[in-house]
Design an enzyme around this catalytic site. Structure first.
Site, PDB file in Angstrom:
ATOM      1  N   CYS A   1       0.838  -1.211   0.000  1.00 44.66           N
ATOM      2  CA  CYS A   1       0.000   0.000   0.000  1.00 44.66           C
ATOM      3  C   CYS A   1       0.869   1.256   0.000  1.00 44.66           C
ATOM      4  O   CYS A   1       0.536   2.251  -0.651  1.00 44.66           O
ATOM      5  CB  CYS A   1      -0.907   0.021   1.230  1.00 44.66           C
ATOM      6  SG  CYS A   1      -1.986  -1.406   1.361  1.00 44.66           S
TER       7      CYS A   1
HETATM    8  C1  BEZ Z   1       0.536  -4.641   1.873  1.00 40.93           C
HETATM    9  O1  BEZ Z   1       0.157  -3.530   1.530  1.00 40.93           O
HETATM   10  O2  BEZ Z   1       1.699  -4.983   1.761  1.00 40.93           O
HETATM   11  C2  BEZ Z   1      -0.443  -5.625   2.443  1.00 40.93           C
HETATM   12  C3  BEZ Z   1      -1.555  -5.188   3.149  1.00 40.93           C
HETATM   13  C4  BEZ Z   1      -2.444  -6.108   3.677  1.00 40.93           C
HETATM   14  C5  BEZ Z   1      -2.215  -7.459   3.489  1.00 40.93           C
HETATM   15  C6  BEZ Z   1      -1.106  -7.886   2.756  1.00 40.93           C
HETATM   16  C7  BEZ Z   1      -0.229  -6.964   2.233  1.00 40.93           C
END
Ligand code: BEZ
Length: 212
Positions: free
Chosen positions: A45
């Site tokens: 994210c």
């Molecule tokens: C991420 O943004 O890396 C992420 C967020 C939630 C679950 C898995 C990955």
């Protein structure tokens, strides 16, 4: 209930990093991209939000407003934005909705319980100036989105809203387009006096009409 193509994008009022937003009023006459991410302070994210901030001028050029969302609250988004600016080299320059009570997430069906029953998936909604949903895409949490693809689709949506054409596989702005299947040859003669190439009666190709 799922939000489908052609539906009016559900309206809502939400707290964001740029104050309270009434969604339809905020969109005004612009196009919009509403996208959710699963959680603040997570790696994928972080890269997504940094990238969207970097290419925001491309959305601006197309008269598109961008707004993000996660189920974390606004004060968490604000703290995380410091990390995004530090690690991605661009401050977040668009509003992020805090949705801890899941009002907007539920309205847009952004929580898919068989994937994760508390976090939003990576949803994307492109909304036209008529407030109708033009595109929906859903990615899993483990895959960061290709936002250049979102821009590419917006180029196609904006072109096909103006001309009775469609865009072929992997088309990008400036490439040849296809005359819409519902357009007869007689109508096409009026619409496209510059002419076209008939590959098959159902596959008629022409130069992008709004390019020299
Ligand atoms: C991420 O943004 O890396 C992420 C967020 C939630 C679950 C898995 C990955």
């Amino acid at each position: 209930m799922a939000v489908r193509l052609g539906d009016i994008a559900p309206d809502f009022t939400a707290e964001t990093t740029q104050g309270t937003i009434r969604f339809h009023e905020w969109l005004g006459d612009s196009w919009g991209v509403l996208f959710s991410h699963p959680k603040d302070f997570t790696p994928v994210c972080t890269t997504e939000l940094g990238y969207v901030a970097k290419i925001k001028p491309e959305f601006d050029k197309r008269n598109v407003k961008v707004i993000g969302l996660s189920v974390d609250p606004v004060d968490s988004h604000v703290k995380w934005e410091g990390d995004i600016a530090e690690t991605q080299g661009t401050p977040v320059n668009f509003p992020m909705i805090g949705d801890p009570d899941r009002t907007v997430s539920d309205l847009y069906d952004m929580i898919h319980p068989n994937a994760n029953d508390t976090l939003t998936v990576r949803s994307v909604f492109v909304i036209g100036p008529d407030k109708k949903v033009k595109l929906t895409i859903t990615y899993p949490a483990s895959t960061g989105r290709n936002f250049d693809e979102i821009l590419r689709v917006i180029d196609s949506l904006q072109l096909t809203a103006q001309y009775k054409v469609a865009t072929p596989a992997n088309w990008t702005d400036g490439q040849d387009v296809i005359i819409g299947a519902a357009v007869s040859d007689d109508e096409a003669k009026t619409l496209f006096p510059q002419g076209w190439k008939t590959v098959k009666p159902y596959l008629r190709v022409l130069a992008q009409p709004n390019k020299k």
